[in-house]
Design a protein around this motif. Sequence first.
Motif, mmCIF file in Angstrom:
data_model
loop_
_atom_site.group_PDB
_atom_site.id
_atom_site.type_symbol
_atom_site.label_atom_id
_atom_site.label_comp_id
_atom_site.label_asym_id
_atom_site.label_seq_id
_atom_site.Cartn_x
_atom_site.Cartn_y
_atom_site.Cartn_z
ATOM 1 N N LEU A 152 0.831 -1.202 0.000
ATOM 2 C CA LEU A 152 0.000 0.000 0.000
ATOM 3 C C LEU A 152 0.872 1.262 0.000
ATOM 4 O O LEU A 152 0.540 2.251 -0.664
ATOM 5 C CB LEU A 152 -0.934 -0.010 1.207
ATOM 6 N N HIS A 155 2.110 1.569 -3.525
ATOM 7 C CA HIS A 155 1.037 2.021 -4.412
ATOM 8 C C HIS A 155 0.853 3.540 -4.325
ATOM 9 O O HIS A 155 0.704 4.227 -5.353
ATOM 10 C CB HIS A 155 -0.265 1.311 -4.029
ATOM 11 N N GLN A 182 -3.474 -11.811 2.847
ATOM 12 C CA GLN A 182 -3.415 -10.343 2.799
ATOM 13 C C GLN A 182 -2.782 -9.799 1.522
ATOM 14 O O GLN A 182 -3.328 -8.891 0.883
ATOM 15 C CB GLN A 182 -2.647 -9.816 4.015
ATOM 16 N N PRO A 185 -5.058 -10.293 -1.849
ATOM 17 C CA PRO A 185 -6.235 -9.419 -1.902
ATOM 18 C C PRO A 185 -5.883 -7.940 -2.066
ATOM 19 O O PRO A 185 -6.528 -7.223 -2.839
ATOM 20 C CB PRO A 185 -6.921 -9.683 -0.554
ATOM 21 N N VAL A 186 -4.855 -7.481 -1.352
ATOM 22 C CA VAL A 186 -4.438 -6.091 -1.500
ATOM 23 C C VAL A 186 -3.905 -5.848 -2.906
ATOM 24 O O VAL A 186 -4.208 -4.823 -3.546
ATOM 25 C CB VAL A 186 -3.374 -5.724 -0.438
ATOM 26 N N ALA A 188 -4.758 -7.346 -5.630
ATOM 27 C CA ALA A 188 -5.895 -7.291 -6.556
ATOM 28 C C ALA A 188 -6.581 -5.930 -6.483
ATOM 29 O O ALA A 188 -7.016 -5.378 -7.503
ATOM 30 C CB ALA A 188 -6.877 -8.409 -6.237
ATOM 31 N N ARG A 189 -6.662 -5.374 -5.280
ATOM 32 C CA ARG A 189 -7.340 -4.102 -5.093
ATOM 33 C C ARG A 189 -6.580 -2.937 -5.737
ATOM 34 O O ARG A 189 -7.184 -2.004 -6.257
ATOM 35 C CB ARG A 189 -7.537 -3.832 -3.602
ATOM 36 N N ILE A 190 -5.249 -3.007 -5.738
ATOM 37 C CA ILE A 190 -4.451 -1.897 -6.270
ATOM 38 C C ILE A 190 -3.905 -2.179 -7.668
ATOM 39 O O ILE A 190 -3.110 -1.405 -8.203
ATOM 40 C CB ILE A 190 -3.295 -1.540 -5.309
ATOM 41 N N GLY A 191 -4.321 -3.294 -8.268
ATOM 42 C CA GLY A 191 -3.905 -3.599 -9.635
ATOM 43 C C GLY A 191 -2.536 -4.215 -9.770
ATOM 44 O O GLY A 191 -1.916 -4.145 -10.836
ATOM 45 N N THR A 265 -4.921 -14.167 -9.166
ATOM 46 C CA THR A 265 -4.008 -13.021 -9.156
ATOM 47 C C THR A 265 -2.605 -13.378 -9.639
ATOM 48 O O THR A 265 -1.781 -12.487 -9.836
ATOM 49 C CB THR A 265 -3.897 -12.404 -7.750
#
Length: 321
Positions: A152, A155, A182, A185-186, A188-191, A265
């Motif tokens: 994160l 990102h 963790q 999933p993270v 995938a959320r941020i590409g 992913t």
Amino acid sequence: MEHRRVGASGLAVSEIAYGNWLTHGVPGCVAAALDAGITTFHTAAAWDGGAAEAAFGTAFAGVRRDDLVLCTGVFWPEGPGPNDAGLSRKHVIASLEGSLRRLRTDYVDVYQLLRFDYRTPVAETFLALSDLVRQGKIRYAGTSEWTAEQLLQAHEAAARYDVPLIANQPHYSMLWRVPEAQVMPVGARIGVGQFASVPLAQGVLTGKYRNGRIPAGSRGAGPSSARPLLLPELLERVALLRGVADDAGLTMAQLALAWTLQHETVAAAVVGASTPEQVTENAKAAGVRLDLDVLTRIDQLLGSFVQTDPRLVWSPPAQLS
């Protein structure tokens, strides 16, 4: 050979990627990979003092550059000096210049930050990457073994400095499922897609360590990270996977690689090889889809030997010596 897009990017990579960490001295492996349709290759500046990159540079002579996706990375020590390791601006830029010389190329497709650097601000690293992107020396950026929280941070910095961050490379296999809780999933959320590293668990999932015997010349025969996995109880469970592989018409290595590729992913499974024949066989795992019965049998056989604790990552201590 099947190809997948990495994360939310448009970059296509082969489902099986060839990594030359321990196998850059084996002749014929790169040629076998190219013959099998593998287009994606992983190395790193610090591997064997740059010899791994140099081996790729030699092997790709005469190969059309645009047909390849070359991934290399920075972090580990490349010399004795205080600025010869980590992710400082000075080291990132100097390391890439060395990588380009050894790889005999003008650019790297995915430049990977091979571990999180606790001593360097993330912003400093990504500002350096931004400059390299604008200079055309790297096309995309990636990380390796970063935690969800660290991803994160990456990102945010990547967005601030216009760096196309598209990939992370965690250890991921039937036995090591730590990223599922963790990191994936993270991502995938941020590409950010995943390059699955060590999908054969240092050869353990190929079934070659049968009856507790360690073949001469194998990774388990030396001071390898495979040795902690050579537990008799675990090897007995792994041996039972042979029946699952036989029923699916696969080798044990192909079963393990295909299992890794089932996760949505995962863009590619990165695997080395001791012989060109292994490269050819590994490549056949691309495009294989395992049904629910096979996946359930694998879970039942491996049971408590599967590691899932998200706190476990292959990261260095806060201070890199």
